[in-house]
Motif scaffolding. Sequence first.
Motif, PDB file in Angstrom:
ATOM      1  N   GLU A 149       0.918  -1.488   0.233  1.00 52.55           N
ATOM      2  CA  GLU A 149       0.233  -0.087  -0.151  1.00 52.55           C
ATOM      3  C   GLU A 149       0.709   0.862  -0.012  1.00 52.55           C
ATOM      4  N   LEU A 150       0.574   2.145  -0.209  1.00 51.17           N
ATOM      5  CA  LEU A 150       1.041   3.361  -0.163  1.00 51.17           C
ATOM      6  C   LEU A 150       0.665   4.297   0.216  1.00 51.17           C
ATOM      7  N   LEU A 151       1.528   4.939   1.334  1.00 49.12           N
ATOM      8  CA  LEU A 151       0.868   5.592   2.565  1.00 49.12           C
ATOM      9  C   LEU A 151       0.963   6.680   2.586  1.00 49.12           C
ATOM     10  N   GLY A 152       1.819   7.432   1.340  1.00 49.47           N
ATOM     11  CA  GLY A 152       1.469   8.348   0.627  1.00 49.47           C
ATOM     12  C   GLY A 152       2.978   8.611   0.129  1.00 49.47           C
ATOM     13  N   ALA A 202       6.753   7.070   0.895  1.00 52.57           N
ATOM     14  CA  ALA A 202       6.132   6.107   2.093  1.00 52.57           C
ATOM     15  C   ALA A 202       5.638   4.535   1.432  1.00 52.57           C
ATOM     16  N   SER A 203       6.040   3.718   1.345  1.00 50.86           N
ATOM     17  CA  SER A 203       4.688   2.847   1.074  1.00 50.86           C
ATOM     18  C   SER A 203       5.303   1.531   1.199  1.00 50.86           C
ATOM     19  N   ARG A 204       4.123   0.618   1.716  1.00 49.91           N
ATOM     20  CA  ARG A 204       4.035  -0.108   3.029  1.00 49.91           C
ATOM     21  C   ARG A 204       3.896  -1.928   2.663  1.00 49.91           C
ATOM     22  N   THR A 209       2.924  -5.896   2.950  1.00 53.99           N
ATOM     23  CA  THR A 209       2.928  -6.690   4.811  1.00 53.99           C
ATOM     24  C   THR A 209       2.708  -7.851   4.411  1.00 53.99           C
ATOM     25  N   ILE A 227       6.275  -6.714   8.633  1.00 54.19           N
ATOM     26  CA  ILE A 227       6.511  -4.555   7.790  1.00 54.19           C
ATOM     27  C   ILE A 227       7.151  -4.540   7.343  1.00 54.19           C
ATOM     28  N   ASP A 286       9.044  -1.353   5.325  1.00 55.48           N
ATOM     29  CA  ASP A 286       8.008   0.404   5.251  1.00 55.48           C
ATOM     30  C   ASP A 286       9.718   0.498   4.578  1.00 55.48           C
ATOM     31  N   GLU A 320       8.515   5.602  -3.632  1.00 55.34           N
ATOM     32  CA  GLU A 320       7.267   4.188  -4.109  1.00 55.34           C
ATOM     33  C   GLU A 320       7.887   4.361  -5.438  1.00 55.34           C
TER      34      GLU A 320
END
Length: 714
Positions: free
Chosen positions: A41-44, A47-49, A51, A132, A134, A138
């Motif tokens: 997922e793109l957290l902003g 910042a990609s996470r 999991t 997880i 981080d 991107e």
Amino acid sequence: MKAFDIAEGIRVLVYGEPMDTGAVVCRLGNEIEADGFGHVELLGPDASRITMELKKKDIVYGLGANLGGINKRGRKYESYCTDEPVHSEEKKRLYAAHNFLMISGNGAKGFFIDFPGLIGYDIGCSDKDKLIIDVAGEDFAVYEIDGKNEDEVVQRFHSIIGRSYVPPKWGLGYFQSRWGYETSKDVRRVKKSFDDLGIPLEGIYLDLDYMEDFKDFSVSDERFPDMEELVREFKEDGVYIIPIIDAGVKIEKGYDIYEEGILNDHFVKTEAGKPYVAAVWPGKVHLPDFLRPETRKWWGEKYKVLTDLGIEGYWNDMNEPAIFYDEEELEKAVDAAIASKGANLGVLKYFELKDLFKDMGNRERYYRTFYHEVDGKVVVNEKVHNLYGQNMTVAAGEGLRSILGKRHVLISRASSTGMHRHSGIWTGDNSSWWSHLELNIRMMPSINMAGFYYVGADTGGFGNSTNWELLTRWLQFSAFTPLYRNHSAIGNDFQEPYIFGDEVTGWNREIIKARYALIPYLYSEMMKSVMNGTMMFRPLSFMFRDDASKDTEDQLLLGKELMLTPVTKPNASGRTVYLPEDMAEVTFRDGEVSLERTASGLRRLEYGFDCLKFYLRKDSILPYSSPSMNVRSLDIGTLHAIAYVDKEAEYVLYDDDGESYGYETGESWSTTIKVRRDGLDFSAEAISDNPKIEKIVVDILGTDGDRIRKTITI
Ligand code: MIG
């Protein structure tokens, strides 16, 4: 996301537009359909996470030179190359960014995240069932690697990152180092002590002390006026000099490196486009922009100043890059101090003031204030941070290769995957703590996974003063690591192997001699691992599937033959070892080698200070030579071997000239030794094209307790 085929069992998932970090050497295959692994997922922005689920029994291996266990579960880690002087338990990052992980449970699966900035890992720490990751960006690629077992996953990973650097064979000797051998007299005195006491010595590392005012590619006239003779005289005795090179270039009018750097625009810049000023050992420095090919070429050629003196080995330091302070931070702190002069500071105010000075080194802010040039674009260091040390070392490696035309020794403190093709590493500023001997053991397999083979820790411990017992125990473990270097920091007690009295000196001498006897085997194992992309040091759990093996992190497998069981506790006359199968206990003592059968299970191993002990697996052969005072005089005319045999055993001893690049094109010698049970007797044979070997003396222990010696003429 786009997915591509790479080779059997390997695919890559590409997110955004990742840059070429130099980590992999493979090409993308066809674009394929893929749903990816886990959840991304793109957290902003930035910042990609990622999991992933972890099953209860999964083991997570990897992350190279970092803290924690062989099984990385249960803690957090970061990849962001950092000058971390105290490797205490709560730390998350060290000098390396090795982003390879492997989940082993129901089969094995590897991941390599190709990204040059900060990556955080939470491996079953905040949520025991989740991994997880981080990624501070991107644009990155994730290589996903399947295999029938852990070894195959690692081998496939190594096939995409390319063959690792190897040192010349003399790189496997014993090296003495210390920050604080201040003059060439000191260095001569150290060598003389080794000579007088009959302790083998391959070389002496020179720390900052040899330079003039900490200037790279300079030699102090005052303290090392005779450097050229020193190097020549030592070399006549087979002893090498290995000087340090730091990343920062002293700002000083008239200093050639500084002047050329300014003239040709080689330094990293501030936002305003001026050369960035940091402070390291020389005081104010500029940092070469090693991400530029022109700068790498320039820097690599500079080594000529030192190779002309006959020097063939180097170590790259402070290349995270380490920054003690920058002008802004120092000014802020000094202003605050001046402003509080004479004031009645409350305790909280005092703490605030103190903290301005404390930890001024390596603040994250610094890495957001200077810029590189990457493919014509201006990029802030933070985004490509983990490529700095790598590229400094690529510059050195390429320069040295073209200047010398034969192999050289090179180790670097900072590293990331990709650098493994150019250099080895040492594990940085450990402390003279028993727990760091254990950390050294646990790091070896994960460092191999990351592609590095020429590796070792500061034996005896770098920070704090060591003691005779820790030093001797560490010498016993490091006797197996390709880089065998005793190094310590200025201000601590000396820790040469002869410092602690006659008895301890005698023990240390025997241990180092036993190391030399093992060099034919260690070199063979290192080279075969590099050629095949397999690991030299493996956790027990790669080979044995029982829970006790999975929990054992203070023993290692070396090659297919050995199990290492170092003592890592003070005041101990031995230790408990776990043997997943019957093995033979091996003792190297006073030039004698002995073998004893030991049944599987938990066993007591008596392990004194005066010997080297480990285990030889069933149906295995360990070749060794007589000890020598240095690699050059290693004589394998009569090669020895011990064998522990139930049915049959075979060992293929790799060898080559130890100095040229001929091995890259298959110029090598191979000796196959075979021992077989023949009814009540044993037979031993060997085939060899190694011109140095005339005969092989094999001492065989049968699993039934029979002992016999066979001599094979080649
Ligand atoms: O700030 O050159 O890791 O091996 O002895 C310390 C002095 C700088 C750090 C290296 C260490 C070396 C030391 N250096």
